[in-house]
Design a protein around this motif. Sequence first.
Motif, PDB file in Angstrom:
ATOM      1  N   UNK A   1       0.850  -1.196   0.000  1.00 49.14           N
ATOM      2  CA  UNK A   1       0.000   0.000   0.000  1.00 49.14           C
ATOM      3  C   UNK A   1       0.885   1.244   0.000  1.00 49.14           C
ATOM      4  N   UNK A   2       0.579   2.192  -0.892  1.00 50.80           N
ATOM      5  CA  UNK A   2       1.336   3.447  -0.890  1.00 50.80           C
ATOM      6  C   UNK A   2       0.369   4.631  -0.912  1.00 50.80           C
ATOM      7  N   UNK A   3       0.896   5.817  -0.608  1.00 48.99           N
ATOM      8  CA  UNK A   3       0.083   7.025  -0.593  1.00 48.99           C
ATOM      9  C   UNK A   3       0.627   7.988  -1.636  1.00 48.99           C
ATOM     10  N   UNK A   4      -0.275   8.496  -2.461  1.00 50.56           N
ATOM     11  CA  UNK A   4       0.157   9.355  -3.560  1.00 50.56           C
ATOM     12  C   UNK A   4      -0.408  10.756  -3.366  1.00 50.56           C
ATOM     13  N   UNK A   5       0.472  11.741  -3.257  1.00 53.09           N
ATOM     14  CA  UNK A   5       0.024  13.130  -3.137  1.00 53.09           C
ATOM     15  C   UNK A   5      -0.451  13.614  -4.494  1.00 53.09           C
TER      16      UNK A   5
ATOM     17  N   UNK B   1      -5.649  15.682 -12.598  1.00 54.25           N
ATOM     18  CA  UNK B   1      -4.850  15.281 -11.442  1.00 54.25           C
ATOM     19  C   UNK B   1      -3.473  14.788 -11.864  1.00 54.25           C
ATOM     20  N   UNK B   2      -2.460  15.145 -11.075  1.00 51.70           N
ATOM     21  CA  UNK B   2      -1.138  14.549 -11.289  1.00 51.70           C
ATOM     22  C   UNK B   2      -0.480  14.288  -9.928  1.00 51.70           C
ATOM     23  N   UNK B   3       0.453  13.351  -9.939  1.00 50.00           N
ATOM     24  CA  UNK B   3       1.091  12.985  -8.679  1.00 50.00           C
ATOM     25  C   UNK B   3       2.243  13.932  -8.393  1.00 50.00           C
ATOM     26  N   UNK B   4       2.360  14.370  -7.133  1.00 47.63           N
ATOM     27  CA  UNK B   4       3.490  15.242  -6.801  1.00 47.63           C
ATOM     28  C   UNK B   4       4.533  14.498  -5.982  1.00 47.63           C
ATOM     29  N   UNK B   5       4.129  13.436  -5.308  1.00 44.60           N
ATOM     30  CA  UNK B   5       5.088  12.645  -4.526  1.00 44.60           C
ATOM     31  C   UNK B   5       4.431  11.330  -4.178  1.00 44.60           C
ATOM     32  N   UNK B   6       5.264  10.304  -3.851  1.00 39.47           N
ATOM     33  CA  UNK B   6       4.653   9.109  -3.294  1.00 39.47           C
ATOM     34  C   UNK B   6       5.318   8.781  -1.952  1.00 39.47           C
ATOM     35  N   UNK B   7       4.518   8.203  -1.059  1.00 38.28           N
ATOM     36  CA  UNK B   7       5.000   7.968   0.307  1.00 38.28           C
ATOM     37  C   UNK B   7       4.652   6.555   0.751  1.00 38.28           C
ATOM     38  N   UNK B   8       5.451   6.054   1.706  1.00 34.46           N
ATOM     39  CA  UNK B   8       5.109   4.765   2.310  1.00 34.46           C
ATOM     40  C   UNK B   8       4.078   4.928   3.422  1.00 34.46           C
ATOM     41  N   UNK B   9       4.131   6.073   4.104  1.00 28.93           N
ATOM     42  CA  UNK B   9       3.163   6.368   5.165  1.00 28.93           C
ATOM     43  C   UNK B   9       2.277   7.515   4.687  1.00 28.93           C
ATOM     44  N   UNK B  10       1.079   7.623   5.285  1.00 26.58           N
ATOM     45  CA  UNK B  10       0.171   8.692   4.887  1.00 26.58           C
ATOM     46  C   UNK B  10       0.801  10.055   5.173  1.00 26.58           C
TER      47      UNK B  10
END
Lengths: 184, 428
Positions: A77-81, A90-99
Amino acid sequence: MKTKHIFILFIILAIVQLCIPAQMINHRESILKEGKVFKFKTEPVDPSDPFKGKYIYLNYELRSFKVDNVVWKPSQDIYISIINDSLGFAKASAIHEEAPKNGDFVMAKVDRYSSAKEVVRFTFPFNEFYMEESKAYDAEVAHRNAQRDSLPNSTYALVYIKEGEAVLSNVFINDIPIAEFVEK
Amino acid sequence: MNSRLLKELPDLVNNDVISQEVATNIETYYQSQDSNSPNRLFVVFGVLGSLLVGLGIILILAHNWDNFSRSIKTLFAFLPLIIGQLSVAFSILKKKSKTWNEASGTFLFFTVGSSIALVSQIYNIPGNLSTYVLTWILLCAPLIYLLKSNMLAILHLVFITFYACEIGYSNYYSNETPWMYLALIAIVVPHYLQLLKYSRNDNITSIFNWLYPLSLTIVLGTFVKDYSELGFLMYILLFSVFYNLGKIPFFDSQKLRKNGYLIFGSLGIVVLMLAMSFDSFWYVEQLVFFAQESYVSLVLFIVNVLILGFAYYKKWIKSFNLFQYVFILFSLLYLGGLNQPVVGTIIVNILILALGITTVKIGADKFHFGILNYGLFIITALVVCRFFDTNMSFVIRGLLFVGVGLSFFLTNYIMLKKQKSKVEALKQ
């Protein structure tokens, strides 16, 4: 066991049986009411589900992100800003492992990490849009045709996002809801 | 069966086999039994009816009616569910017949599924099929006990099997094991035990005697992950558990067709053994002892030992039956024989031959032509498998075939003769 006791136990069970779908509805409604809305460029295909019927599967244009580390595992599971680009999509600005603490973000699942291109490919959990059974295949065809005679991809999904969770509200081709577009 | 006996009665009276009085007694006995048992046909049609209606509702709702607004669709999600709940409440409160319980329960089962499905459809909630089925099963499981419903128990078994397959088999890349299945099957076991205790001879109980081994056989494969070599061992151990269960007097004293455990166990062991009698099977890349597969095997092995030990303690085992011990031999073989193809192949071939002979002997002892020929069939299958091993001379293979063919004739002939002489002895 006495009939009375069986009946009381059944009433409890019946309430639980009603609560589960009610809770599902409530949760989604709250996202639709309070969530922020984004447009995701997409491409529909037509599969079906044995219990829920026909849906179009949405292949989003936004499905990978360039990264400089290799911690990403399949099915993680990942979190996408998410931010809007200049055209309002919409476009992604960063991806994270935690919210992340701030900004709009949405949960997704890692498909794989490609070391050659240094990108993470992922899938959004709002990739199924249910349609009347006769329309699902037509929707796929309509998208293909619209693609041919108009400017680059004009099909997008309208998604409400709140605290990482998302509800897919509708799909549009040239700003017309897909169900209406198919009828034309 | 009863009606055939009743039809024969006048004939028996006419030929002075039984007196008129005995005939009347037999007739009244069966009539009183008939009036005691509920109308089974009615239950079957009631359940079948609600099964079809329930499935029909799911299909109609799956059309995804675009013309209705979200709130009307939501109403439709709840309407069938509430109708189902009211009909179940009615049959509980009014203490309705078994037919009512079974039919309303079955209907409610499907409306629970349809309502969750419709909500997911309205809000485009993506389908994780296994989570959806799990929610559905859990929401309906208590009904099995509240309504004492057999049909709901059958549906539960079918759906938990589907759930386990969905998790274990459907996605090749996922490494998930459906451990939840074990908890889910434990939910229905008390219902099964009640059936075994109070209605062991009913047809419905024998349906469960087949469904449980069937479900377990299908699902065991989902517990095999990285080391498929151990899968064979797991399955042999499982079939051996079935066989040993089927040999418990409780099941063994019933008709063979009601003893799903025995038939499943025996066929399973023979088929797997035949697959392993080819020498290519025994070339294994690696054998790992500390893996999920070996723990499952260990548990199954212990279950086998416990059943056998208990059978000895109760003095149920009167004669030697190789099928019951094959799991010990096989486990030893697996530990020692892998990577030594010659040893493994030879021992498995000898084992199959011995199993065939054991079965023939059991058939002869019981005077059962079916079992006798099943034993011969095992030996034939072994010979046919060896036919494909090209490194055996044609003469030897030919002789084997002739030998097995002759043994079919001879054993059946001897049995027939024995039976005739027995009948004649009775006549005198």
